[in-house]
Design a protein around this motif. Structure first.
Motif, short mmCIF file in Angstrom:
data_model
loop_
_atom_site.label_atom_id
_atom_site.label_comp_id
_atom_site.label_asym_id
_atom_site.label_seq_id
_atom_site.Cartn_x
_atom_site.Cartn_y
_atom_site.Cartn_z
N SER C 161 0.96 -1.16 -0.01
CA SER C 161 -0.12 -0.02 0.05
C SER C 161 0.98 1.21 0.20
O SER C 161 1.88 1.17 0.35
N TYR C 162 0.55 2.23 -0.34
CA TYR C 162 1.01 3.68 -0.43
C TYR C 162 0.11 4.65 -0.44
O TYR C 162 -1.04 4.44 -0.89
N ARG C 163 0.26 5.76 -0.15
CA ARG C 163 -0.53 6.97 -0.37
C ARG C 163 -0.61 7.56 -1.68
O ARG C 163 0.66 7.42 -2.38
N LEU C 164 -1.51 7.94 -2.35
CA LEU C 164 -1.56 8.57 -3.64
C LEU C 164 -1.47 10.11 -3.57
O LEU C 164 -2.33 10.85 -3.73
N LYS C 165 -0.12 10.55 -3.05
CA LYS C 165 0.13 11.76 -2.66
C LYS C 165 1.50 12.32 -3.22
O LYS C 165 2.21 11.18 -3.50
N ARG C 166 1.86 13.38 -3.01
CA ARG C 166 3.16 13.91 -3.59
C ARG C 166 4.54 13.21 -3.09
O ARG C 166 5.54 12.84 -3.81
N PRO C 167 4.29 12.71 -1.57
CA PRO C 167 5.70 12.07 -1.29
C PRO C 167 5.88 10.73 -1.81
O PRO C 167 7.04 10.38 -2.08
N THR C 168 4.74 9.90 -2.37
CA THR C 168 4.98 9.05 -3.09
C THR C 168 5.69 9.17 -4.55
O THR C 168 6.55 8.33 -4.89
N LEU C 169 5.29 10.15 -5.24
CA LEU C 169 5.88 10.53 -6.38
C LEU C 169 7.41 10.91 -6.06
O LEU C 169 8.12 10.41 -7.13
N ILE C 170 7.65 11.56 -5.08
CA ILE C 170 9.10 12.11 -4.98
C ILE C 170 9.93 10.90 -4.38
O ILE C 170 11.09 10.61 -5.14
N GLY C 171 9.37 10.08 -3.62
CA GLY C 171 10.07 8.64 -3.24
C GLY C 171 10.40 7.88 -4.56
O GLY C 171 11.64 7.57 -4.61
N PHE C 172 9.37 7.60 -5.26
CA PHE C 172 9.61 6.87 -6.30
C PHE C 172 10.52 7.33 -7.48
O PHE C 172 11.41 6.68 -8.06
N ALA C 173 10.50 8.82 -7.52
CA ALA C 173 11.34 9.42 -8.49
C ALA C 173 12.87 9.26 -8.01
O ALA C 173 13.88 8.71 -8.67
N PHE C 174 13.15 9.29 -6.58
CA PHE C 174 14.40 9.07 -6.10
C PHE C 174 14.88 7.31 -6.34
O PHE C 174 15.94 7.24 -6.67
N ALA C 175 13.80 6.61 -6.06
CA ALA C 175 14.08 5.08 -6.05
C ALA C 175 14.45 4.79 -7.63
O ALA C 175 15.17 3.68 -8.04
N LEU C 176 13.87 5.63 -8.55
CA LEU C 176 14.16 5.48 -10.04
C LEU C 176 15.33 5.87 -10.41
O LEU C 176 15.82 6.00 -11.63
N GLY C 177 16.14 6.59 -9.46
CA GLY C 177 17.48 6.87 -9.83
C GLY C 177 17.46 8.53 -9.92
O GLY C 177 18.52 8.98 -10.75
#
Lengths: 285, 361, 353
Positions: C161-177
């Motif tokens: 699960s995760y939130r559909l909010k901006r921290p998720t976008l930022i976190g995934f962006a970092f994880a994608l390098g």
């Protein structure tokens, strides 16, 4: 004497005018103006139809809009199908105490807030919830069953939430149907189906229409149930409005959405009245 | 000839209560049959069993000789005019009358023709497109009957259909109903608590009390020759005395009332010494200024006028006799008593044949 | 005559006292104003405190709706101050001379002040800070999930699960390098990064049980075992750890996201003095430790660590080895316009099938 009664009239009218003006009309005008402007830069706005253009061209918004409308109509239809026999039983078959008890049973869920009721559904339907455990215990399922987060669950929630608002007007109109009129329908050769179609439903029409209007509006404007029971695929127009206003701080688009929703509900209510050949005055009066 | 309607040993129980207790009757074709009784006597229950809305506990209902117990209400050759008429408010008059024909699957032009005919028969041509609530009470009445009659039922049931009308219209509709029945030549079964309706319209009246039929007969039978004290008391008004039989011979009895008066009355098979009741109708009592004018009557009394009850043709006086009982006596409107006043002394008398005696055992 | 003057002056004195004892309308997060702290403050200063609990988006929406009125002190995150201030002017500058600056951790104070400066005025000072990263049941998902994108591993289908909010976008962006913070100034670049994130989140959607909306909802999902790994705040993981030792907070390989909640003065606040009193009061180390105990997160109060519970410190140290602390990505102020890009991405992800 005359001027006194005039003063009294205006005094009595004032709260209504204030209520309508301050809480309904002025905010709506303000919303309309907000929906008609476009942000250029910090604190700079211009009048334009960009918001509506965006709302009507972005497939996502249109899809959500249509989905919300269709699902609300469906929820209204299902509510009517379930509520009609219930209301008929309460109004015509149950007598005395039983009638009151049944009516109370319909009312009791509304003693608690909508949030609590929705949580109740979640406790029942979640993967580690009561129904899932029951299914496993009876051997009908061999692993936990997730019943939440589907359109069907959402529909169940919407219908449940709306039930009372359909049952009450139906019971009221059906109670006013003289038993002997139904008996006359049979006596003159009608069977169950034709009596229902030619006598009971036409008589209950005001209740059906007003119930449907209320339920449709409630479903269309519902926020909690679709969000909580619908889960990741829930996409409800009210949620988009909330998102634009609160999360995105994009009041302009949110206001445009709001007006689209207002328009949609007005059109569908108007259509419903046209379809049944009734006027708003007859239905609400 | 096979009776149109025949009920045999009809019983209906609701739990412990027996609403209809072993009722049997038959109604010959084309006649007007009334069931008369106070409210709660079970007459509506009988009607609903005939219509098919209730199943009898035991007994049989036969229409034109065939049992209809297994026939549902919408298939019985019986139609009903309801107490509040139960016209369908959501339909026009023509749709109301055509409803039953539509159910039978009749072709539209035929329905239209039959509806027009029926409207002509009830004297309301051309009102087919009106709404139910645009009609007067009497018009609704006629439409309700027409709605049943287009189906040509073997028996038409009428459940106190005049109850909701005002007095004047009710008087008028009594006559009209009788005429409609003659015009349609259909068997009518009519239930009412109003004896005047029953007596005026019916060929035969059944008086019902407490789930049973007390007596079936013509209006005259019930009025002049009541079989039971209930019928005597229920049909018309009566002065009543209680007492004991002193002598009984050839249909005439002599009785001593509890207040000590001696009276002669008609009543068979009552042994000396048995308790009995005498019923005398106010209109059977002759009033006179002197005792001599009443010498031919078997029973004579002297009394004082305590009250004058003026009601046009149905005016009465209350006369208190020497022992203190008050009798109701019809006041003839021939003029000779126009000057009668409260406190006047009058003589009253009646023949033994006008006094009916029942054993009170 | 003299008596009248005396009485008037007494009255005026009385009024003055009333004016000093203000009502402080505080718009804050759950746990940031515990009842016992409020009671102590009210007793010490004579002010009355009315607490309204909220979250970032709602705080800004509320202040925006009233033009900065209705509250005297608010606590949005430090990245939510500059943009809304430039756009809507809903805050008023903070007079730092009225604050006891010694109570703050100096580095955090100066960083926050720098991030919340608009046109030379400072609008925010730090209060509570924390991180968001991954909460997981280590027994069930520990080997699989090292970073945000591991939530999309098919092995965990229907269990994340995760939130559909901006921290998720930022976190995934970092994880994608990617480095989204570096692209804050470059809208085209940011759009491109968000495009990649959108593709990943859409692909990942089938894996997700549901998007959580509130902390309690998430806690329920993880506690019941229906969800074994989720994006979450550090404190959520530590709280669950008390119930089930297998569940804990893990800083993702690409770095936890660091946030700082601040104090700001709404533009139409009417009790600034009471607001400054509150800030100075809660930044005292003993009081800050109480708030840490209630909220679960550490504060910017210098020296409050001494008063914090050992168990919390232990959990913190377990979740954050030194390299993880160094790797924390602190949210810079969000420039205007980015949220519209993010919003469209979130809408499309939600609508995707």
């Amino acid at each position: 004497m005359r001027s006194q009664s005039r003063i009294a009239f205006y005094l009595l009218l004032t709260p209504l005018v204030l209520w309508l003006g301050l809480l309904i009309i002025i905010p709506h005008i303000d919303m309309l103006l907000i929906s008609l402007r476009e942000r250029i830069s910090f604190g700079v706005y211009e009048t334009s139809l960009t918001q509506y253009e965006k709302a009507l061209t972005e497939p996502l918004y249109l899809r959500t809009f249509a989905r919300t409308a269709v699902m609300s109509v469906l929820a209204t239809a299902i509510t009517l199908l379930i509520a009609f026999p219930v209301a008929y039983y309460i109004a015509k078959m149950a007598k005395g105490r039983l009638q009151q008890v049944l009516f109370m049973l319909c009312l009791i869920p509304f003693y608690v807030s909508e949030l609590v009721r929705t949580f109740g559904w979640m406790i029942l339907l979640r993967e580690t919830g009561i129904i899932s455990n029951l299914l496993q215990w009876t051997g009908l399922a061999d692993q936990p069953v997730e019943l939440l987060y589907t359109d069907a669950t959402m529909m169940v929630g919407l219908v449940y939430t709306s039930m009372l608002f359909m049952v009450v007007p139906l019971v009221t109109t059906l109670e006013s149907l003289d038993d002997s009129v139904v008996e006359a329908g049979y006596d003159l050769g009608g069977n169950g189906l034709s009596v229902l179609r030619e006598i009971i439903i036409p008589h209950a029409m005001p209740g059906i229409v007003s119930g449907c209007i209320v339920v449709f509006m409630l479903s269309l404007g519902n926020y909690l149930t679709p969000t909580m029971l619908g889960g990741k695929d829930s996409l409800w127009f009210t949620e988009m409005i909330y998102n634009q206003f609160i999360v995105r701080s994009n009041w302009e688009l949110g206001a445009a959405f709001g007006f689209m929703l207002l328009l949609l509900s007005s059109v569908i209510v108007w259509g419903m009245l046209r379809l049944t050949g009734r006027t708003l005055k007859e239905t609400m009066g | 000839m096979t009776p149109d309607l025949e009920c045999a040993d009809l019983v209906k129980q609701f739990g412990e209560t027996t609403a209809v207790d072993n009722v049997s009757f038959s109604v010959p074709p084309g006649s007007f049959f009334s069931i008369l009784g106070p409210s709660g006597c079970g007459k509506t229950t009988i009607m609903r069993m005939i219509a098919g809305f209730l199943d009898p506990t035991s007994g049989d209902i036969r229409i034109k000789g065939g049992s209809v117990l297994d026939t549902p209400p919408n298939k019985r050759p019986v139609n009903m005019v309801f107490q509040h008429l139960a016209l369908f408010p959501m339909m026009t008059i023509a749709e109301n009358i055509g409803y039953g024909l539509r159910r039978r699957g009749m072709a539209k032009p035929d329905i239209a023709r039959k509806v027009d005919e029926a409207l002509d028969r009830i004297g309301l041509p051309g009102i087919g497109t009106r709404k139910v609530d645009e009609l007067s009470g009497g018009q609704k009445q006629r439409v309700a009957i027409a709605r049943c009659m287009v189906l040509e039922p073997d028996v038409l049931l009428l459940d106190e259909p005049l109850g909701a009308l005002d007095l004047k219209l009710r008087e008028h509709m009594k006559v009209e109903l009788k005429a409609l029945q003659a015009a349609f030549d259909t068997t009518f079964v009519y239930i009412t608590h109003d004896q005047s309706e029953a007596l005026v319209m019916s060929d035969q009246v059944a008086v019902m009390n407490d789930g049973r039929f007390e007596q079936i007969g013509t209006g005259q039978d019930l009025y002049y020759r009541p079989d039971t004290p209930f019928v005597a008391g229920f049909i018309g008004d009566s002065n009543r005395w209680k007492g004991r039989i002193e002598r009984s011979e050839a249909g005439t009895v002599q009785l001593r009332t509890d207040t000590g008066l001696a009276m002669r009355a008609s009543g068979a098979d009552l042994a000396e010494g048995t308790a009995a009741e005498i019923y005398v109708r106010p209109e059977a009592i002759r009033i006179a200024a002197t005792a001599e004018a009443l010498s031919t009557f078997d029973n004579q009394l002297k009394g004082t006028v305590t009250s004058l009850l003026f009601n046009g043709a149905a005016s009465r006086v209350l006369v208190q006799d020497d022992v203190g009982e008050t009798l109701e006596v019809t006041l003839p409107q021939s003029g000779e008593f126009a000057s009668l006043q409260r406190g006047d002394t009058v003589h009253i008398g009646w023949g033994a044949t006008q006094a009916t005696c029942f054993g009170a055992g | 005559m003299i008596r009248t003057v005396l009485m008037t002056s007494t009255l005026l004195a009385g009024l003055a006292t009333v004016a000093q004892a203000d009502t402080l309308r505080l718009l804050t997060w759950g746990g940031y104003a515990p009842d016992d702290v409020v009671a102590m403050f009210e007793e010490q200063t004579g002010h009355t405190v009315e607490v309204t609990k909220s979250n970032n988006e709602e705080m800004i929406a509320k202040l925006r709706a009233t033009g900065g009125g209705g509250f005297d002190l608010a606590q949005p995150s430090q990245d939510r101050i500059m943009g809304p201030q430039m756009e809507f002017g809903i805050y008023k500058p903070i007079d730092t001379s009225k604050l006891n600056q010694d109570l703050f951790i100096p580095s955090m104070l100066s960083a926050t002040m720098a991030n919340t400066t608009v046109a030379g005025d400072v609008y925010g000072v730090p209060h509570v800070w924390g991180t968001s990263g991954l909460v997981m049941n280590t027994a069930m998902a520990g080997d699989t999930v090292k970073d945000y994108t591991d939530l999309c591993d098919p092995a965990l289908a229907g269990k994340v699960s995760y939130r559909l909010k901006r921290p998720t976008l930022i976190g995934f962006a970092f994880a994608l390098g990617e480095d989204p913070f570096a692209a804050y100034g470059d809208e085209a670049k940011y759009k491109e990064i968000m495009g990649k994130v959108e593709a990943k989140l859409t692909e990942c959607k089938a894996n997700v049980k549901t998007y959580w909306g509130g902390g309690d909802e998430l806690m329920n999902l993880v506690r019941s075992g229906e969800v074994t790994a989720s994006m979450a705040w550090d404190t959520g993981g530590w709280k669950l750890n008390d119930d089930n030792a297998d569940i804990t907070f893990v800083a993702p390989a690409s770095g936890a996201l660091g946030w700082i909640d601040t104090f700001v003065l709404p533009a139409k606040g009417q009790a600034d003095d009471a607001a400054y009193d509150w800030i100075n009061f809660v930044m005292q180390p003993e009081i800050a430790a109480k708030i840490t105990a209630a909220a679960g997160n550490f504060t910017a109060s210098a020296g409050a660590d001494e008063f914090a519970e050992d168990s919390l410190k232990a959990k913190y140290q377990a979740s954050f080895p030194q390299e993880a602390i160094d790797n924390i990505k602190w949210y810079p102020p969000v420039p205007a316009g980015l949220e519209a890009i993010e919003g469209d991405v979130l809408d499309r992800v939600q609508a995707a099938n």
